[in-house]
Design a protein around this motif. Structure first.
Motif, PDB file in Angstrom:
ATOM      1  N   ALA A   1      54.498  50.273  30.814  1.00 24.03           N
ATOM      2  CA  ALA A   1      53.514  49.369  31.420  1.00 24.03           C
ATOM      3  C   ALA A   1      53.727  47.940  30.957  1.00 24.03           C
ATOM      4  O   ALA A   1      53.639  46.986  31.747  1.00 24.03           O
ATOM      5  CB  ALA A   1      52.096  49.836  31.088  1.00 24.03           C
ATOM      6  N   GLU A   2      54.018  47.774  29.693  1.00 18.27           N
ATOM      7  CA  GLU A   2      54.263  46.429  29.159  1.00 18.27           C
ATOM      8  C   GLU A   2      55.476  45.788  29.825  1.00 18.27           C
ATOM      9  O   GLU A   2      55.461  44.586  30.156  1.00 18.27           O
ATOM     10  CB  GLU A   2      54.489  46.537  27.643  1.00 18.27           C
ATOM     11  N   ILE A   3      56.510  46.582  30.044  1.00 12.34           N
ATOM     12  CA  ILE A   3      57.723  46.074  30.700  1.00 12.34           C
ATOM     13  C   ILE A   3      57.404  45.629  32.125  1.00 12.34           C
ATOM     14  O   ILE A   3      57.857  44.561  32.577  1.00 12.34           O
ATOM     15  CB  ILE A   3      58.819  47.159  30.689  1.00 12.34           C
ATOM     16  N   VAL A   4      56.612  46.419  32.841  1.00 13.23           N
ATOM     17  CA  VAL A   4      56.254  46.061  34.216  1.00 13.23           C
ATOM     18  C   VAL A   4      55.396  44.799  34.238  1.00 13.23           C
ATOM     19  O   VAL A   4      55.556  43.934  35.119  1.00 13.23           O
ATOM     20  CB  VAL A   4      55.538  47.232  34.909  1.00 13.23           C
ATOM     21  N   LYS A   5      54.481  44.649  33.307  1.00 15.14           N
ATOM     22  CA  LYS A   5      53.657  43.439  33.225  1.00 15.14           C
ATOM     23  C   LYS A   5      54.533  42.203  33.086  1.00 15.14           C
ATOM     24  O   LYS A   5      54.315  41.178  33.757  1.00 15.14           O
ATOM     25  CB  LYS A   5      52.693  43.531  32.047  1.00 15.14           C
ATOM     26  N   GLU A   6      55.517  42.264  32.220  1.00 17.93           N
ATOM     27  CA  GLU A   6      56.420  41.129  32.024  1.00 17.93           C
ATOM     28  C   GLU A   6      57.240  40.878  33.283  1.00 17.93           C
ATOM     29  O   GLU A   6      57.444  39.729  33.692  1.00 17.93           O
ATOM     30  CB  GLU A   6      57.348  41.399  30.831  1.00 17.93           C
ATOM     31  N   TYR A   7      57.700  41.949  33.909  1.00 17.17           N
ATOM     32  CA  TYR A   7      58.513  41.817  35.118  1.00 17.17           C
ATOM     33  C   TYR A   7      57.700  41.177  36.243  1.00 17.17           C
ATOM     34  O   TYR A   7      58.215  40.345  37.008  1.00 17.17           O
ATOM     35  CB  TYR A   7      59.014  43.200  35.540  1.00 17.17           C
TER      36      TYR A   7
END
Length: 383
Positions: free
Chosen positions: A45-51
Protein backbone atom coordinates in the motif's frame (compact mmCIF):
# COMPACT_ATOMS: atom_id res chain seq x y z
CA UNK A 1 -14.53 4.75 -24.45
CA UNK A 2 -13.08 5.32 -20.98
CA UNK A 3 -11.70 2.29 -19.16
CA UNK A 4 -11.25 1.65 -15.46
CA UNK A 5 -8.78 -0.86 -14.03
CA UNK A 6 -9.31 -2.78 -10.78
CA UNK A 7 -6.42 -4.41 -8.91
CA UNK A 8 -6.82 -6.19 -5.54
CA UNK A 9 -3.64 -5.68 -3.52
CA UNK A 10 -2.24 -8.10 -0.96
CA UNK A 11 1.43 -8.89 -0.31
CA UNK A 12 2.57 -7.77 -3.77
CA UNK A 13 5.36 -5.32 -2.95
CA UNK A 14 7.74 -7.19 -5.27
CA UNK A 15 5.49 -6.88 -8.30
CA UNK A 16 2.95 -4.08 -8.00
CA UNK A 17 5.04 -1.35 -9.65
CA UNK A 18 5.72 -3.57 -12.66
CA UNK A 19 2.00 -4.31 -12.90
CA UNK A 20 1.10 -0.61 -12.71
CA UNK A 21 3.73 0.30 -15.29
CA UNK A 22 2.30 -2.21 -17.77
CA UNK A 23 -1.11 -0.53 -17.38
CA UNK A 24 0.15 3.05 -17.49
CA UNK A 25 2.06 2.23 -20.68
CA UNK A 26 -0.97 0.96 -22.61
CA UNK A 27 -1.23 2.45 -26.09
CA UNK A 28 -4.92 2.95 -25.33
CA UNK A 29 -4.76 5.09 -22.18
CA UNK A 30 -6.84 4.08 -19.16
CA UNK A 31 -9.02 6.58 -17.32
CA UNK A 32 -8.51 5.33 -13.76
CA UNK A 33 -6.65 2.60 -11.90
CA UNK A 34 -8.30 1.52 -8.66
CA UNK A 35 -5.95 -0.41 -6.38
CA UNK A 36 -7.92 -1.98 -3.54
CA UNK A 37 -5.68 -2.62 -0.53
CA UNK A 38 -6.74 -5.78 1.31
CA UNK A 39 -4.60 -5.01 4.35
CA UNK A 40 -1.58 -7.21 3.74
CA UNK A 41 1.40 -7.05 6.12
CA UNK A 42 3.99 -5.84 3.59
CA UNK A 43 4.72 -2.42 2.04
CA UNK A 44 2.39 -2.82 -0.98
CA UNK A 45 0.00 0.00 0.00
CA UNK A 46 2.82 2.39 0.82
CA UNK A 47 4.42 1.71 -2.57
CA UNK A 48 1.14 2.43 -4.37
CA UNK A 49 0.66 5.67 -2.41
CA UNK A 50 4.07 6.89 -3.56
CA UNK A 51 3.41 5.77 -7.13
CA UNK A 52 0.09 7.63 -7.23
CA UNK A 53 1.83 10.92 -6.51
CA UNK A 54 3.42 10.72 -9.96
CA UNK A 55 0.39 9.14 -11.65
CA UNK A 56 -2.92 10.84 -10.72
CA UNK A 57 -4.97 8.15 -12.47
CA UNK A 58 -3.95 5.70 -9.72
CA UNK A 59 -6.20 5.70 -6.64
CA UNK A 60 -5.61 3.56 -3.56
CA UNK A 61 -8.77 2.31 -1.85
CA UNK A 62 -8.35 0.95 1.68
CA UNK A 63 -10.44 -1.97 2.85
CA UNK A 64 -11.36 -1.68 6.56
CA UNK A 65 -9.78 -5.10 7.19
CA UNK A 66 -8.65 -8.14 5.25
CA UNK A 67 -11.67 -9.57 3.40
CA UNK A 68 -10.13 -11.52 0.53
CA UNK A 69 -9.67 -10.99 -3.18
CA UNK A 70 -13.34 -11.34 -4.11
CA UNK A 71 -14.41 -8.53 -1.77
CA UNK A 72 -11.57 -6.35 -3.06
CA UNK A 73 -12.61 -6.91 -6.67
CA UNK A 74 -16.23 -6.14 -5.81
CA UNK A 75 -15.20 -2.91 -4.08
CA UNK A 76 -13.31 -1.87 -7.19
CA UNK A 77 -16.22 -2.72 -9.48
CA UNK A 78 -18.59 -0.73 -7.29
CA UNK A 79 -16.38 2.36 -7.23
CA UNK A 80 -15.31 2.28 -10.89
CA UNK A 81 -16.82 5.15 -12.87
CA UNK A 82 -16.76 3.54 -16.31
CA UNK A 83 -18.86 0.96 -18.12
CA UNK A 84 -15.91 -1.29 -18.96
CA UNK A 85 -13.37 -2.43 -16.38
CA UNK A 86 -10.07 -4.22 -16.93
CA UNK A 87 -9.38 -6.65 -14.10
CA UNK A 88 -5.81 -7.32 -13.01
CA UNK A 89 -3.97 -9.21 -10.30
CA UNK A 90 -1.20 -7.32 -8.57
CA UNK A 91 1.58 -9.63 -9.75
CA UNK A 92 0.77 -9.98 -13.48
CA UNK A 93 1.59 -7.70 -16.41
CA UNK A 94 0.12 -7.04 -19.86
CA UNK A 95 1.37 -6.23 -23.36
CA UNK A 96 1.22 -2.51 -24.25
CA UNK A 97 -1.37 -3.18 -26.97
CA UNK A 98 -3.68 -5.45 -24.99
CA UNK A 99 -6.42 -2.92 -24.29
CA UNK A 100 -6.25 -1.37 -27.76
CA UNK A 101 -6.82 -4.70 -29.48
CA UNK A 102 -9.42 -5.89 -26.97
CA UNK A 103 -11.53 -2.81 -27.68
CA UNK A 104 -11.15 -3.35 -31.43
CA UNK A 105 -12.30 -6.94 -30.95
CA UNK A 106 -15.23 -5.78 -28.82
CA UNK A 107 -16.31 -3.32 -31.53
CA UNK A 108 -16.61 -6.20 -34.00
CA UNK A 109 -19.32 -7.71 -31.78
CA UNK A 110 -21.48 -4.59 -31.62
CA UNK A 111 -25.08 -5.63 -32.11
CA UNK A 112 -24.52 -9.28 -31.19
CA UNK A 113 -27.23 -10.73 -28.94
CA UNK A 114 -26.99 -11.26 -26.10
CA UNK A 115 -24.65 -8.30 -25.73
CA UNK A 116 -20.99 -8.95 -24.89
CA UNK A 117 -20.16 -9.01 -21.19
CA UNK A 118 -16.41 -9.55 -21.36
CA UNK A 119 -13.35 -9.81 -23.57
CA UNK A 120 -10.85 -12.46 -22.48
CA UNK A 121 -7.35 -12.93 -23.91
CA UNK A 122 -4.83 -15.70 -24.35
CA UNK A 123 -1.97 -15.91 -21.85
CA UNK A 124 1.68 -16.74 -21.57
CA UNK A 125 3.19 -17.87 -18.28
CA UNK A 126 6.29 -16.40 -16.67
CA UNK A 127 8.44 -17.32 -13.71
CA UNK A 128 8.67 -15.20 -10.56
CA UNK A 129 11.18 -12.90 -12.27
CA UNK A 130 8.98 -12.27 -15.31
CA UNK A 131 10.87 -14.55 -17.69
CA UNK A 132 8.57 -16.19 -20.21
CA UNK A 133 8.38 -19.97 -19.74
CA UNK A 134 8.85 -21.91 -23.00
CA UNK A 135 5.80 -23.64 -24.46
CA UNK A 136 3.55 -22.00 -21.87
CA UNK A 137 0.97 -20.24 -24.05
CA UNK A 138 -2.55 -20.83 -22.89
CA UNK A 139 -5.28 -20.13 -25.41
CA UNK A 140 -9.06 -20.04 -25.30
CA UNK A 141 -11.59 -20.08 -28.11
CA UNK A 142 -14.48 -18.05 -29.49
CA UNK A 143 -17.76 -19.78 -28.75
CA UNK A 144 -21.41 -18.98 -29.39
CA UNK A 145 -23.32 -17.87 -26.32
CA UNK A 146 -25.27 -21.10 -25.87
CA UNK A 147 -22.07 -23.20 -25.77
CA UNK A 148 -19.92 -21.10 -23.48
CA UNK A 149 -21.18 -22.29 -20.09
CA UNK A 150 -20.87 -25.97 -20.95
CA UNK A 151 -17.41 -25.56 -22.47
CA UNK A 152 -16.15 -23.67 -19.42
CA UNK A 153 -17.42 -26.45 -17.18
CA UNK A 154 -15.27 -28.92 -19.10
CA UNK A 155 -12.12 -26.77 -19.36
CA UNK A 156 -11.89 -23.30 -17.89
CA UNK A 157 -9.58 -21.49 -20.29
CA UNK A 158 -9.88 -18.15 -18.41
CA UNK A 159 -7.15 -19.01 -15.94
CA UNK A 160 -6.69 -15.64 -14.23
CA UNK A 161 -8.69 -12.43 -13.77
CA UNK A 162 -5.75 -10.51 -15.22
CA UNK A 163 -6.56 -9.05 -18.63
CA UNK A 164 -10.27 -9.76 -18.34
CA UNK A 165 -12.21 -6.78 -19.70
CA UNK A 166 -15.61 -6.79 -17.97
CA UNK A 167 -18.86 -4.99 -18.55
CA UNK A 168 -19.31 -3.44 -15.11
CA UNK A 169 -23.10 -3.48 -15.19
CA UNK A 170 -23.28 -7.17 -16.09
CA UNK A 171 -20.72 -8.10 -13.43
CA UNK A 172 -22.68 -6.26 -10.74
CA UNK A 173 -26.04 -7.61 -11.93
CA UNK A 174 -24.92 -11.18 -11.28
CA UNK A 175 -23.70 -10.18 -7.83
CA UNK A 176 -20.00 -9.77 -8.54
CA UNK A 177 -17.55 -12.24 -7.06
CA UNK A 178 -18.96 -14.37 -4.25
CA UNK A 179 -17.21 -13.46 -1.01
CA UNK A 180 -18.37 -16.64 0.72
CA UNK A 181 -17.04 -18.89 -2.04
CA UNK A 182 -13.45 -19.74 -1.22
CA UNK A 183 -12.66 -22.42 -3.80
CA UNK A 184 -12.06 -21.36 -7.41
CA UNK A 185 -14.03 -18.16 -6.87
CA UNK A 186 -12.72 -16.70 -10.13
CA UNK A 187 -13.96 -19.68 -12.13
CA UNK A 188 -17.29 -19.64 -10.33
CA UNK A 189 -17.75 -15.96 -11.24
CA UNK A 190 -16.90 -16.70 -14.88
CA UNK A 191 -19.45 -19.52 -15.02
CA UNK A 192 -22.24 -17.24 -13.77
CA UNK A 193 -21.19 -14.47 -16.15
CA UNK A 194 -21.22 -16.85 -19.12
CA UNK A 195 -24.98 -17.23 -18.69
CA UNK A 196 -25.46 -13.46 -18.76
CA UNK A 197 -24.02 -12.53 -22.16
CA UNK A 198 -21.57 -13.18 -24.98
CA UNK A 199 -17.89 -13.81 -24.30
CA UNK A 200 -15.51 -12.26 -26.85
CA UNK A 201 -12.12 -13.95 -27.24
CA UNK A 202 -8.91 -12.10 -28.17
CA UNK A 203 -6.46 -14.68 -29.50
CA UNK A 204 -3.11 -13.18 -28.62
CA UNK A 205 -1.11 -14.12 -25.50
CA UNK A 206 -0.89 -10.54 -24.23
CA UNK A 207 -1.29 -11.31 -20.53
CA UNK A 208 1.86 -12.37 -18.70
CA UNK A 209 0.66 -14.69 -15.95
CA UNK A 210 3.31 -14.84 -13.23
CA UNK A 211 3.88 -18.15 -11.47
CA UNK A 212 5.49 -17.90 -8.03
CA UNK A 213 5.22 -19.94 -4.81
CA UNK A 214 2.37 -17.93 -3.25
CA UNK A 215 0.13 -18.11 -6.31
CA UNK A 216 0.97 -21.76 -6.95
CA UNK A 217 0.01 -22.81 -3.41
CA UNK A 218 -3.30 -20.99 -3.77
CA UNK A 219 -4.03 -22.55 -7.17
CA UNK A 220 -3.31 -26.09 -5.99
CA UNK A 221 -5.58 -25.71 -2.98
CA UNK A 222 -8.39 -24.41 -5.18
CA UNK A 223 -7.98 -27.07 -7.85
CA UNK A 224 -8.15 -29.93 -5.36
CA UNK A 225 -11.65 -28.96 -4.23
CA UNK A 226 -13.07 -27.30 -7.34
CA UNK A 227 -15.26 -30.16 -8.51
CA UNK A 228 -17.10 -30.52 -5.22
CA UNK A 229 -17.62 -26.77 -4.99
CA UNK A 230 -19.11 -26.50 -8.49
CA UNK A 231 -21.54 -29.33 -7.71
CA UNK A 232 -22.80 -27.29 -4.77
CA UNK A 233 -23.83 -24.56 -7.22
CA UNK A 234 -25.13 -26.52 -10.25
CA UNK A 235 -27.11 -29.76 -10.40
CA UNK A 236 -26.04 -32.74 -12.49
CA UNK A 237 -29.08 -32.15 -14.71
CA UNK A 238 -27.98 -28.54 -15.38
CA UNK A 239 -24.48 -29.73 -16.19
CA UNK A 240 -25.70 -32.51 -18.51
CA UNK A 241 -27.94 -30.09 -20.40
CA UNK A 242 -25.14 -27.55 -20.80
CA UNK A 243 -22.69 -30.16 -22.13
CA UNK A 244 -25.11 -31.65 -24.66
CA UNK A 245 -26.22 -28.18 -25.79
CA UNK A 246 -22.88 -27.76 -27.54
CA UNK A 247 -22.51 -28.40 -31.27
CA UNK A 248 -19.97 -31.22 -30.89
CA UNK A 249 -20.96 -34.75 -31.82
CA UNK A 250 -22.79 -36.74 -29.16
CA UNK A 251 -19.79 -38.96 -28.43
CA UNK A 252 -17.53 -36.02 -27.57
CA UNK A 253 -20.23 -34.43 -25.46
CA UNK A 254 -20.75 -37.71 -23.63
CA UNK A 255 -17.03 -38.14 -23.02
CA UNK A 256 -16.78 -34.61 -21.64
CA UNK A 257 -19.76 -35.29 -19.38
CA UNK A 258 -18.03 -38.42 -18.10
CA UNK A 259 -14.88 -36.46 -17.28
CA UNK A 260 -16.99 -34.06 -15.23
CA UNK A 261 -18.69 -36.91 -13.38
CA UNK A 262 -15.23 -38.21 -12.51
CA UNK A 263 -14.14 -34.74 -11.44
CA UNK A 264 -17.16 -34.60 -9.14
CA UNK A 265 -16.22 -38.02 -7.66
CA UNK A 266 -19.20 -39.78 -9.31
CA UNK A 267 -17.07 -42.63 -10.62
CA UNK A 268 -19.68 -45.39 -10.76
CA UNK A 269 -22.05 -43.28 -12.84
CA UNK A 270 -19.27 -42.11 -15.15
CA UNK A 271 -17.97 -45.64 -15.62
CA UNK A 272 -21.41 -46.88 -16.69
CA UNK A 273 -21.60 -44.18 -19.38
CA UNK A 274 -18.22 -45.28 -20.80
CA UNK A 275 -19.93 -48.31 -22.34
CA UNK A 276 -21.70 -45.89 -24.72
CA UNK A 277 -18.42 -44.52 -26.09
CA UNK A 278 -18.06 -46.52 -29.31
CA UNK A 279 -16.34 -44.23 -31.84
CA UNK A 280 -12.75 -45.18 -32.64
CA UNK A 281 -11.70 -41.53 -32.30
CA UNK A 282 -12.34 -41.63 -28.55
CA UNK A 283 -11.05 -45.11 -27.72
CA UNK A 284 -7.84 -44.04 -26.00
CA UNK A 285 -9.78 -41.62 -23.83
CA UNK A 286 -12.30 -44.34 -23.01
CA UNK A 287 -9.50 -46.72 -22.02
CA UNK A 288 -7.86 -44.05 -19.88
CA UNK A 289 -11.03 -43.34 -17.92
CA UNK A 290 -11.73 -47.06 -17.55
CA UNK A 291 -8.25 -47.35 -16.02
CA UNK A 292 -8.93 -44.41 -13.74
CA UNK A 293 -12.09 -46.07 -12.46
CA UNK A 294 -10.06 -49.11 -11.38
CA UNK A 295 -7.39 -46.90 -9.85
CA UNK A 296 -10.04 -45.21 -7.73
CA UNK A 297 -11.22 -48.65 -6.61
CA UNK A 298 -7.66 -49.83 -5.80
CA UNK A 299 -7.76 -52.46 -8.53
CA UNK A 300 -4.38 -51.69 -10.01
CA UNK A 301 -3.94 -54.92 -11.98
CA UNK A 302 -7.06 -54.12 -13.98
CA UNK A 303 -5.99 -50.46 -14.28
CA UNK A 304 -2.60 -51.53 -15.66
CA UNK A 305 -4.24 -53.53 -18.45
CA UNK A 306 -6.20 -50.51 -19.63
CA UNK A 307 -3.23 -48.13 -19.32
CA UNK A 308 -1.06 -50.48 -21.37
CA UNK A 309 -3.70 -50.42 -24.10
CA UNK A 310 -3.72 -46.61 -24.04
CA UNK A 311 0.05 -46.52 -24.47
CA UNK A 312 -0.11 -48.98 -27.36
CA UNK A 313 -2.48 -46.58 -29.13
CA UNK A 314 -0.54 -43.48 -28.09
CA UNK A 315 2.83 -43.72 -26.39
CA UNK A 316 2.76 -39.93 -25.86
CA UNK A 317 -0.31 -39.98 -23.60
CA UNK A 318 1.12 -38.05 -20.65
CA UNK A 319 -1.44 -38.95 -17.99
CA UNK A 320 -1.29 -42.66 -18.92
CA UNK A 321 2.51 -42.58 -18.72
CA UNK A 322 2.33 -41.04 -15.26
CA UNK A 323 -0.33 -43.38 -13.92
CA UNK A 324 1.31 -46.52 -15.30
CA UNK A 325 4.61 -45.37 -13.78
CA UNK A 326 2.99 -44.97 -10.36
CA UNK A 327 1.74 -48.55 -10.48
CA UNK A 328 5.22 -49.74 -11.48
CA UNK A 329 6.70 -47.78 -8.57
CA UNK A 330 4.20 -49.21 -6.09
CA UNK A 331 5.24 -52.67 -7.31
CA UNK A 332 8.93 -51.82 -6.75
CA UNK A 333 9.90 -51.55 -10.42
CA UNK A 334 11.69 -48.22 -10.00
CA UNK A 335 13.60 -48.47 -13.28
CA UNK A 336 10.48 -48.78 -15.43
CA UNK A 337 8.69 -46.12 -13.38
CA UNK A 338 11.51 -43.62 -13.92
CA UNK A 339 11.62 -44.31 -17.65
CA UNK A 340 7.93 -43.56 -18.06
CA UNK A 341 7.99 -40.49 -15.82
CA UNK A 342 11.00 -39.03 -17.62
CA UNK A 343 9.21 -39.54 -20.94
CA UNK A 344 6.12 -37.76 -19.62
CA UNK A 345 8.16 -34.78 -18.40
CA UNK A 346 9.94 -34.44 -21.75
CA UNK A 347 6.60 -34.48 -23.55
CA UNK A 348 4.90 -32.13 -21.08
CA UNK A 349 7.33 -29.64 -19.50
CA UNK A 350 6.02 -28.46 -16.15
CA UNK A 351 3.99 -31.66 -15.56
CA UNK A 352 3.82 -31.49 -11.78
CA UNK A 353 2.44 -34.96 -11.01
CA UNK A 354 5.15 -36.64 -13.06
CA UNK A 355 7.91 -34.40 -11.68
CA UNK A 356 6.91 -35.01 -8.07
CA UNK A 357 6.45 -38.72 -8.67
CA UNK A 358 9.91 -38.99 -10.22
CA UNK A 359 11.43 -37.38 -7.14
CA UNK A 360 9.42 -39.70 -4.90
CA UNK A 361 10.69 -42.77 -6.76
CA UNK A 362 14.30 -41.61 -6.56
CA UNK A 363 14.02 -40.74 -2.85
CA UNK A 364 12.02 -43.84 -2.00
CA UNK A 365 9.30 -41.87 -0.19
CA UNK A 366 6.48 -43.83 -1.90
CA UNK A 367 4.23 -40.75 -1.93
CA UNK A 368 2.81 -40.89 -5.44
CA UNK A 369 0.03 -39.01 -7.21
CA UNK A 370 -2.20 -40.28 -10.00
CA UNK A 371 -3.37 -37.82 -12.67
CA UNK A 372 -7.16 -37.75 -12.73
CA UNK A 373 -7.82 -36.43 -16.24
CA UNK A 374 -6.16 -36.23 -19.64
CA UNK A 375 -3.65 -33.42 -20.09
CA UNK A 376 -4.02 -30.18 -21.98
CA UNK A 377 -1.51 -29.45 -24.72
CA UNK A 378 0.23 -26.80 -22.59
CA UNK A 379 0.04 -27.13 -18.85
CA UNK A 380 -0.33 -24.57 -16.12
CA UNK A 381 3.08 -24.30 -14.51
CA UNK A 382 3.30 -25.17 -10.83
CA UNK A 383 7.06 -25.23 -10.51
Amino acid sequence: MNISVVIPLYNAEKYIVETLESIINQTYPVDEILVVDDCGPDRSAEIVKEYSKQHPSVRLIQQPHNQGGSAARNRGLQEARNEWVLMMDADDTIHPNLLKYQLEQLAEYAGVEPAPVCVHPAYVQTDANGNILPNSEYRGQQLPFNETFGSLLVRNYIITPSGLLLNRGAALEIGGYRTNFFVSEDAEFILRLSRKGTFVYFDKPYVYFRRHPTSITSDLKKASNAGKAILEVYSIDEIREAIFNRSFDDQKNLLDFITLLYQYQLFDEGFRYLADITDEEYQQSKLFYQALYYIENNQEIEASCYLDQVLILNDSHGAALNNRAVIYAKNNDSKKACELLESAIILFPGYMDATDNLQAVKKGTREYRFTKRELRKNLLRYS
